[in-house]
Design an enzyme around this catalytic site. Sequence first.
Site, PDB file in Angstrom:
ATOM      1  N   LYS A 129     -10.140  83.177 -54.207  1.00 40.91           N
ATOM      2  CA  LYS A 129     -10.431  81.862 -54.027  1.00 40.91           C
ATOM      3  C   LYS A 129     -10.347  81.223 -55.285  1.00 40.91           C
ATOM      4  CE  LYS A 129     -10.990  78.706 -50.815  1.00 40.91           C
ATOM      5  NZ  LYS A 129     -10.549  78.846 -49.256  1.00 40.91           N
ATOM      6  N   ASP A 169      -6.474  74.454 -49.594  1.00 36.74           N
ATOM      7  CA  ASP A 169      -7.923  74.253 -49.220  1.00 36.74           C
ATOM      8  C   ASP A 169      -8.352  72.658 -49.102  1.00 36.74           C
ATOM      9  OD1 ASP A 169     -10.480  76.125 -48.090  1.00 36.74           O
ATOM     10  OD2 ASP A 169     -11.320  74.538 -49.377  1.00 36.74           O
TER      11      ASP A 169
HETATM   12  P1  NDP Z   1      -8.695  68.679 -46.090  1.00 42.21           P
HETATM   13  O1  NDP Z   1      -8.867  68.472 -47.527  1.00 42.21           O
HETATM   14  O2  NDP Z   1      -7.395  68.372 -45.563  1.00 42.21           O
HETATM   15  O3  NDP Z   1     -10.042  67.801 -45.052  1.00 42.21           O
HETATM   16  C1  NDP Z   1     -11.356  68.037 -45.211  1.00 42.21           C
HETATM   17  C2  NDP Z   1     -11.845  66.925 -44.457  1.00 42.21           C
HETATM   18  O4  NDP Z   1     -13.319  67.149 -44.490  1.00 42.21           O
HETATM   19  C3  NDP Z   1     -11.807  65.478 -44.911  1.00 42.21           C
HETATM   20  O5  NDP Z   1     -11.865  64.747 -43.563  1.00 42.21           O
HETATM   21  C4  NDP Z   1     -12.964  65.347 -45.693  1.00 42.21           C
HETATM   22  O6  NDP Z   1     -13.384  64.000 -45.825  1.00 42.21           O
HETATM   23  C5  NDP Z   1     -13.968  66.099 -45.006  1.00 42.21           C
HETATM   24  N1  NDP Z   1     -15.044  66.667 -46.205  1.00 42.21           N
HETATM   25  C6  NDP Z   1     -14.965  67.344 -47.361  1.00 42.21           C
HETATM   26  N2  NDP Z   1     -15.665  67.500 -47.881  1.00 42.21           N
HETATM   27  C7  NDP Z   1     -16.897  66.773 -47.373  1.00 42.21           C
HETATM   28  C8  NDP Z   1     -18.071  66.646 -47.440  1.00 42.21           C
HETATM   29  N3  NDP Z   1     -18.752  67.310 -48.566  1.00 42.21           N
HETATM   30  N4  NDP Z   1     -18.804  66.098 -46.476  1.00 42.21           N
HETATM   31  C9  NDP Z   1     -18.301  65.589 -45.456  1.00 42.21           C
HETATM   32  N5  NDP Z   1     -17.113  65.692 -45.083  1.00 42.21           N
HETATM   33  C10 NDP Z   1     -16.275  66.376 -45.995  1.00 42.21           C
HETATM   34  O7  NDP Z   1      -9.257  70.029 -46.077  1.00 42.21           O
HETATM   35  P2  NDP Z   1      -8.836  71.333 -44.950  1.00 42.21           P
HETATM   36  O8  NDP Z   1      -8.858  70.434 -43.447  1.00 42.21           O
HETATM   37  O9  NDP Z   1      -7.916  72.036 -45.390  1.00 42.21           O
HETATM   38  O10 NDP Z   1     -10.386  72.131 -44.874  1.00 42.21           O
HETATM   39  C11 NDP Z   1     -11.676  71.511 -44.231  1.00 42.21           C
HETATM   40  C12 NDP Z   1     -12.387  73.083 -43.894  1.00 42.21           C
HETATM   41  O11 NDP Z   1     -11.403  74.055 -43.497  1.00 42.21           O
HETATM   42  C13 NDP Z   1     -12.991  73.565 -45.241  1.00 42.21           C
HETATM   43  O12 NDP Z   1     -14.225  74.016 -45.023  1.00 42.21           O
HETATM   44  C14 NDP Z   1     -11.914  74.660 -45.505  1.00 42.21           C
HETATM   45  O13 NDP Z   1     -12.314  75.706 -46.652  1.00 42.21           O
HETATM   46  C15 NDP Z   1     -11.819  75.239 -44.247  1.00 42.21           C
HETATM   47  N6  NDP Z   1     -10.390  75.882 -44.168  1.00 42.21           N
HETATM   48  C16 NDP Z   1      -9.248  75.313 -44.602  1.00 42.21           C
HETATM   49  C17 NDP Z   1      -8.057  76.331 -44.230  1.00 42.21           C
HETATM   50  C18 NDP Z   1      -6.629  75.513 -44.566  1.00 42.21           C
HETATM   51  O14 NDP Z   1      -5.664  76.209 -44.048  1.00 42.21           O
HETATM   52  N7  NDP Z   1      -6.631  74.315 -44.792  1.00 42.21           N
HETATM   53  C19 NDP Z   1      -8.031  77.666 -43.618  1.00 42.21           C
HETATM   54  C20 NDP Z   1      -9.515  77.918 -43.541  1.00 42.21           C
HETATM   55  C21 NDP Z   1     -10.405  77.237 -43.497  1.00 42.21           C
HETATM   56  P3  NDP Z   1     -13.108  62.925 -47.042  1.00 42.21           P
HETATM   57  O15 NDP Z   1     -11.647  62.857 -46.831  1.00 42.21           O
HETATM   58  O16 NDP Z   1     -13.759  61.968 -46.969  1.00 42.21           O
HETATM   59  O17 NDP Z   1     -13.193  63.876 -48.529  1.00 42.21           O
END
Ligand code: NDP
Length: 448
Positions: A129, A169
């Site tokens: 990672k 991510d």
């Molecule tokens: P994105 O950046 O596309 O979206 C993240 C979302 O989560 C946004 O809506 C963001 O809001 C919100 N968010 C981020 N940090 C916080 C926080 N500290 N508190 C509250 N809300 C938060 O990321 P992904 O959708 O790709 O990833 C989301 C989760 O899924 C993560 O945990 C990631 O590790 C996991 N994941 C992702 C994969 C992938 O293929 N993309 C694969 C496996 C797991 P805001 O815009 O306000 O920051």
Amino acid sequence: MALKNQYLSDLLSRVKQRNRAEDEFIQAVTEVLESLEPVAEKRPDLVSAGVFERIVEPERVIMFRVPWVDDSGKVQVNRGFRVQFNSAIGPYKGGLRFHPTVYLGIIKFLGFEQIFKNSLTTLPMGGGKGGADFDPKGKSDGEVMRFCQSFMTELCRHIGSDLDVPAGDINVGGREIGFMYGQYKRIRNEFAGVLTGKGLTFGGSLARTEATGYGLCYFTENMLNANGSSFKGKTVVISGSGNVAIYATQKATELGGKVVALSDSNGYIYDPDGIDLDCVKQLKEVERKRIKEYVATHPNATYTEGCNGIWTIKCDIALPCATQNEIDGASAEILVKNGCKAVAEGANMPSTPEAIEVYLKNGVYYGPAKAANAGGVAVSGLEMSQNSERLSWTFEEVDGKLKDIMKSIFDACDEKSKEFGLPGNYMAGANIAGFLKVAEAMKAQGVV
Ligand code: NDP
């Protein structure tokens, strides 16, 4: 829960001592070692091969300076990371996260989880990672590009299609992967499958964008089916509104569920009519706006400031898809009180240990992240295969393979939970199944 096995308990003490102040990493290791107690009892050969000690220590940690110039001409400096955790079953594989909260402990927890997740996919991928404490929010495209180029200028020395293949991510999507890929190609002078999540015109796979969210719903549907239920007619709450949340919303709706809430780090929307996903996609994917804008065009919907309140909405199924530790014990209690029957994790480690205890105590079907969100990395693995073959598979082909993989992951969790005397505890099943494959490989390869 305190560890009863003395050997694992001593190991956990050493991990805590050696990784002081890396709370998320310690949390992730604690959960896995607790699940592995029956394995340590049954498999003294793995204990004497030192597999447990070795698996909690990254093979390599790379930390570097990322200097770049902002639009006003000022020099900015961020810190970059790549943790190459375990390569026993394949090249390191895992995403890059750009977020101001990123520090070594976050990247190590994510890299550690990735070992077991990648093992569960059935594909040959090790765990890694990376990321940086860079915040793309409010930055221009030019600033994001200059940051990505500087980040890759260092990272490119440490990755390769047979060595380490990063992906996206949080805050690393198609735009960022494109900028990083361009810089890699320019410096190394080779067109290699060295990142996944690439654009479709330069080696990306169809269905990679959808994969984590779709895979989460396929896993959840398998878990519900095994317990005599399904998405049909169920009310679903999903946190986040990024890549995972958007495509989980789409698939949960297609499978017959009604998604009524989404969030971002500022607050959450509730739409009793069911979320209008086209509007969310336009706001988040095209205009990069905040989720609260949704209510301007949806009079029945409400917006509430503060993201944690989303778990007070009554639902049958909760899919946390934002970030780590977003559901604590108190939120889990409210979910249970409101009749929630299943929690499956799109985000990595979104439930605190107290929340997990509440699920297990109350018979909530619980799909842990390393199993439930493995669809993203699984399709990244399929992207690597297509790059090696110089071929592109159809959307249906990739989606079909994703469905099969998610079923096999659920089956593995279910089987191992039963084999080790914890039927229905899919967290233990996932940890044990993911661990055993890597452990056998580590043992066979000697002390390295
Ligand atoms: P994105 O950046 O596309 O979206 C993240 C979302 O989560 C946004 O809506 C963001 O809001 C919100 N968010 C981020 N940090 C916080 C926080 N500290 N508190 C509250 N809300 C938060 O990321 P992904 O959708 O790709 O990833 C989301 C989760 O899924 C993560 O945990 C990631 O590790 C996991 N994941 C992702 C994969 C992938 O293929 N993309 C694969 C496996 C797991 P805001 O815009 O306000 O920051």
